[in-house]
Design an enzyme around this catalytic site. Structure first.
Site, short mmCIF file in Angstrom:
data_model
loop_
_atom_site.label_atom_id
_atom_site.label_comp_id
_atom_site.label_asym_id
_atom_site.label_seq_id
_atom_site.Cartn_x
_atom_site.Cartn_y
_atom_site.Cartn_z
N ASP A 241 -23.54 18.80 5.65
CA ASP A 241 -24.26 17.90 4.38
C ASP A 241 -23.58 18.19 3.06
O ASP A 241 -24.46 19.19 2.33
CB ASP A 241 -25.48 18.55 4.96
CG ASP A 241 -26.39 17.93 4.13
OD1 ASP A 241 -26.36 16.63 3.40
OD2 ASP A 241 -28.06 18.38 3.99
N HIS B 30 -26.43 15.20 1.35
CA HIS B 30 -27.87 14.20 1.09
C HIS B 30 -28.36 13.99 -0.24
O HIS B 30 -29.01 12.34 -0.16
CB HIS B 30 -29.36 14.98 2.36
CG HIS B 30 -29.57 15.90 2.12
ND1 HIS B 30 -29.03 17.01 2.36
CD2 HIS B 30 -30.51 16.31 1.12
CE1 HIS B 30 -29.68 18.00 1.56
NE2 HIS B 30 -31.20 17.56 0.81
N SER C 74 -32.22 21.33 -3.32
CA SER C 74 -31.09 20.96 -2.33
C SER C 74 -29.79 20.99 -3.22
O SER C 74 -29.40 20.02 -4.00
CB SER C 74 -30.95 19.40 -1.50
OG SER C 74 -32.39 19.58 -0.61
#
Length: 284
Positions: free
Chosen positions: A179, A138, A257
């Protein structure tokens, strides 16, 4: 509460057009066995502090004994060394977009020009000496699904000599189900510092862990915590379930992230992936 991916099985395929269906955290190591036990030290010191506060105000007794102070200093020194030896493996990722009227030149040295827009930032970690970087899908989803040719990725990291490297990276594979994505940049030197890979199979709740990343663009930020839970389930960007995730109380914010979650030896045990926030209270 932050959740980190637990496994490193990468099932990657070439970029294709896939929708992004969930909001995560982007903004749009030592080889020596130096184990950290900082949490235990804090609890021990707090107990001593409580005992000292119960003494007479005029008592010359120090708040912390010399032994406790020395132990705290040793733990602090070890934590500093852990960060200094691990942070060169952590990468700052920027997804940039050129304007439609640009000449499509993707020269990284021109990244501060007026026709470049920062689409998002995140973190990653160096996988090997060949310039491969692991991050969250992402974080680079806009790059993976770009059809205009105006998106590109800038990565910044340090080499083994402490020099900062900024260059363009290409996305070479990704898997939204887990992910995860892999970037690659060209580098002629041989002094990169790949992350040391550990295992998440034998983690225990209460174990110390540390997150290094780039929250809100602040590069190489260290936060500390413990493993708060194991076997959690979180949604992936394509809506499927990611099982076996690690829960931790280490502070995580937008931009963390894709960065590594490491253990007390500096070994990567997970990928910092998502935070959960209560919509009504705003509590994470």
């Amino acid at each position: 509460m932050m959740v980190a991916l637990q496994h490193f099985g990468l099932h990657l395929r070439p970029p294709s057009s896939l929708p992004l269906t969930i909001n995560y955290c982007p903004e749009s190591v030592s080889s020596s066995p130096c184990r950290i036990t900082r949490r235990k030290t804090i609890f021990f010191s707090a107990s001593l502090l409580t005992l000292s506060l119960n003494l007479s105000p005029n008592s010359p007794t120090p708040l912390l004994s010399a032994g406790a102070q020395e132990l705290d200093e040793q733990e602090e020194t070890t934590l500093i060394r852990l960060f200094e030896e691990t942070s060169p493996s952590v990468v700052f990722i920027e997804v940039l977009q050129l304007s439609n009227n640009s000449n499509n030149s993707k020269d990284i040295s021109l990244a501060d020009r007026s026709d470049v827009k920062v689409e998002g930032t995140g973190s990653g970690f160096l996988w090997d000496n060949f310039g491969h970087i692991v991050t969250n899908y992402h974080v680079v989803a806009k790059l993976a699904t770009d059809t205009s040719g105006l998106q590109y990725c800038k990565v910044t990291l340090g080499d083994g000599q402490g020099n900062k490297i900024s260059t363009e990276a290409k996305i070479i594979g990704f898997d939204p189900t887990y992910d995860l994505a892999v970037l690659k940049f060209d580098y002629q030197g041989n002094d990169l510092k790949p992350a040391l890979l550990g295992t998440s199979r034998d983690l225990r709740v209460g174990q110390n862990c540390f997150a290094i990343g780039n929250p809100y663009g602040y590069e190489n930020t260290l936060t500390t915590g413990v493993v708060s839970g194991l076997g959690r389930e979180i949604p992936s960007p394509n809506g499927q379930a990611i099982r076996g995730a690690i829960q931790t109380d280490a502070a995580i914010n937008a931009g963390n992230s894709g960065g590594p979650l490491i253990d007390s030896y500096g070994h990567v045990i997970g990928v910092n992936t998502a935070t959960f926030t209560r919509k009504v209270t705003g509590t994470s």
